[in-house]
Design an enzyme around this catalytic site. Structure first.
Site, PDB file in Angstrom:
ATOM      1  CG  ASP A  13     -18.089  68.974  73.861  1.00 29.26           C
ATOM      2  OD1 ASP A  13     -18.916  68.147  73.845  1.00 29.26           O
ATOM      3  OD2 ASP A  13     -17.943  70.243  74.719  1.00 29.26           O
ATOM      4  CE  LYS A  16     -13.741  62.696  72.679  1.00 29.27           C
ATOM      5  NZ  LYS A  16     -13.924  64.072  72.791  1.00 29.27           N
ATOM      6  N   GLY A  40     -20.761  62.676  75.193  1.00 30.82           N
ATOM      7  CA  GLY A  40     -21.660  62.843  74.454  1.00 30.82           C
ATOM      8  C   GLY A  40     -21.212  62.771  72.676  1.00 30.82           C
ATOM      9  CG  HIS A  41     -18.413  60.202  71.765  1.00 31.27           C
ATOM     10  ND1 HIS A  41     -17.719  59.257  71.658  1.00 31.27           N
ATOM     11  CD2 HIS A  41     -18.048  61.091  72.175  1.00 31.27           C
ATOM     12  CE1 HIS A  41     -16.769  59.513  72.897  1.00 31.27           C
ATOM     13  NE2 HIS A  41     -17.103  60.768  72.984  1.00 31.27           N
ATOM     14  CD  GLN A 225     -15.468  63.016  79.526  1.00 32.45           C
ATOM     15  OE1 GLN A 225     -14.984  61.967  79.856  1.00 32.45           O
ATOM     16  NE2 GLN A 225     -16.843  62.866  79.601  1.00 32.45           N
TER      17      GLN A 225
END
Length: 431
Positions: A13, A16, A40-41, A225
């Site tokens: 988180d 990225k 989740g990006h 991650q």
């Protein structure tokens, strides 16, 4: 040509997606090499928010190709839903724009069922998994009973594997976890249809990537991650089921490690963590709540609130060592605006009174360590319009300089807001 890897330097988180989006302009291929839709990006482009779970963030750019490597575990339903959502927003995703490794493993319904059943059975001892079936899928991969993307295109192979695996998983689900069994025939038909829908997107990704490299064009590898969630190097067992370290580019995408030129470590200006596990600098007070509220710290995948705390350079320094990080990309610096005092953790103090700069493998031991802080003055000036370091307040510059000094790596990029243009680029690895 150049190959650049983006990794998270904390517990994920870190932001990225924004950095990948920024550097995609100079890359021909953008590649996911590990993890699954537990990632989740999030990025904001033109005021619009986009959240990606499987598709690389570079998909928003024209003339680029995005790749899902063999090290990724793929949930076809999630992937097709992402593709459909992008299409509805005017961003068509055709086979020329998205390629999926034929050797990537597939997340099946029984993986998700096992994941959820285990967490439920653990109760208060649950590790905080997303419940997406990531771990059980990697288990089957290691046990050599996994289903790969190529199997979705071969009905006889798929049917045999689904029947055998469902039979075994149903035994565990019904006899051990007291859950309902799954229907193998239904799963087979459903995933055969997924294969038909994805057929044109499937190919030999390592061969395609190495062809791009041989043509003298740039590749950008997007990690999921963070390094301290790495199954080998993270705070086990509160980790993910893959290797977010930069070295897994070779195994997860099929590009030789000698071809990697730069590794950029994404570092949030403070620290967050989702789910269980040790967090030495966690703030369970008003400041922690303030960071969570101002930083909108909710998991992009689960929506769970993230735990917040001060920047921990012990954590980041170890990431620099493990991943060979060559440049730091600082994100969410603007969230710190308005705090009178800031703290940076520089080391840990053991119960015996020793000051150490390493992370013990024992979680019990780590829980007994106390962070050693340096305190610095904060700033109140709005920094979201800054486009060079000289535009930043003195105290903000001092904070960044000390961060780089403690982590032992120069700054490459500083993000001062969520927008694509709210960025200070000090060194472009593709330049």
């Amino acid at each position: 040509m150049a190959c650049v890897v983006i990794v998270g330097s904390q517990w994920g988180d870190e932001g990225k997606g924004k950095v990948v989006d920024l550097l995609t302009e100079d890359a021909r291929g953008i590649v996911r090499f590990q993890g699954g839709n537990n990632a989740g990006h999030t990025l904001v482009v033109g005021g619009e928010k986009f959240i990606f779970h499987l598709i690389p963030s570079g998909i928003l750019h024209q003339g680029k190709a995005c790749y899902i490597g063999n090290g990724v575990v793929v949930d076809p339903q999630v992937l097709l839903l992402e593709m459909d959502k992008l299409d509805k927003r005017g961003i068509p995703v055709g086979p020329e724009k998205l390629r999926i490794s034929d050797r990537a493993h597939v997340i099946m319904p029984y993986h998700q069922a096992m994941d959820l059943a285990r967490e439920k059975a653990k109760g208060k001892e649950a590790i905080g998994t997303t419940g997406r079936g990531i771990g059980p899928c990697y288990e089957d991969k290691s046990s050599r009973v996994g289903i790969r993307i190529i199997d979705l295109l071969e009905p006889d192979v798929l049917k045999a594997k689904v029947e055998a695996n469902t039979k075994e998983k149903n035994f565990w689900l019904t006899q051990y976890f007291n859950e309902e069994p799954l229907d193998a025939e239904h799963i087979f038909k459903q995933y055969l249809e997924y294969g038909n829908l994805l057929r044109d997107y499937v190919g030999d990704v390592p061969a395609e990537l190495n062809e791009i490299y041989s043509d003298g064009e740039n590749l950008l590898f997007e990690g999921a991650q963070g390094i301290h969630l790495d199954i080998d190097h993270g705070t086990y067992p509160y980790v993910t089921s893959s290797n977010p370290v930069s070295g897994s580019v070779s195994s997860g995408a099929g590009v030789g490690i000698t071809r990697i030129d730069d590794v950029l470590g994404i570092v949030k200006a403070y620290t967050t963590r989702v789910g269980g596990g040790p967090f030495p600098t966690e703030l369970e007070d008003e400041t922690g709540a303030w960071l969570g509220d101002k930083g909108q710290e909710f998991g992009a995948t689960t929506g769970r609130p993230r735990r917040c705390g001060w920047l921990d350079t012990v954590v980041v320094r170890r990431s620099v060592m493990l991943a060979g990080i060559t440049g730091l990309c600082v994100t969410k610096l603007d969230v710190l605006t308005g705090l009178a005092k800031l703290k940076i953790c520089t080391a840990y103090k053991t119960p015996e009174g020793d000051v150490v700069d390493t992370i013990p493998a024992s979680l019990e031991r780590l829980a007994q360590c106390q962070p050693v802080y340096e305190e610095m003055d904060g700033w109140n000036e709005d920094i979201t319009g800054a486009r060079s370091l000289n535009d930043l307040p003195d105290n903000c510059r001092t904070y960044l300089d000390r961060m780089a000094e403690l982590c032992g790596v120069d700054l490459s990029i500083v993000s001062v807001g969520p927008g694509r243009d709210q960025t200070i680029v000090l060194k472009n690895p593709f330049a």
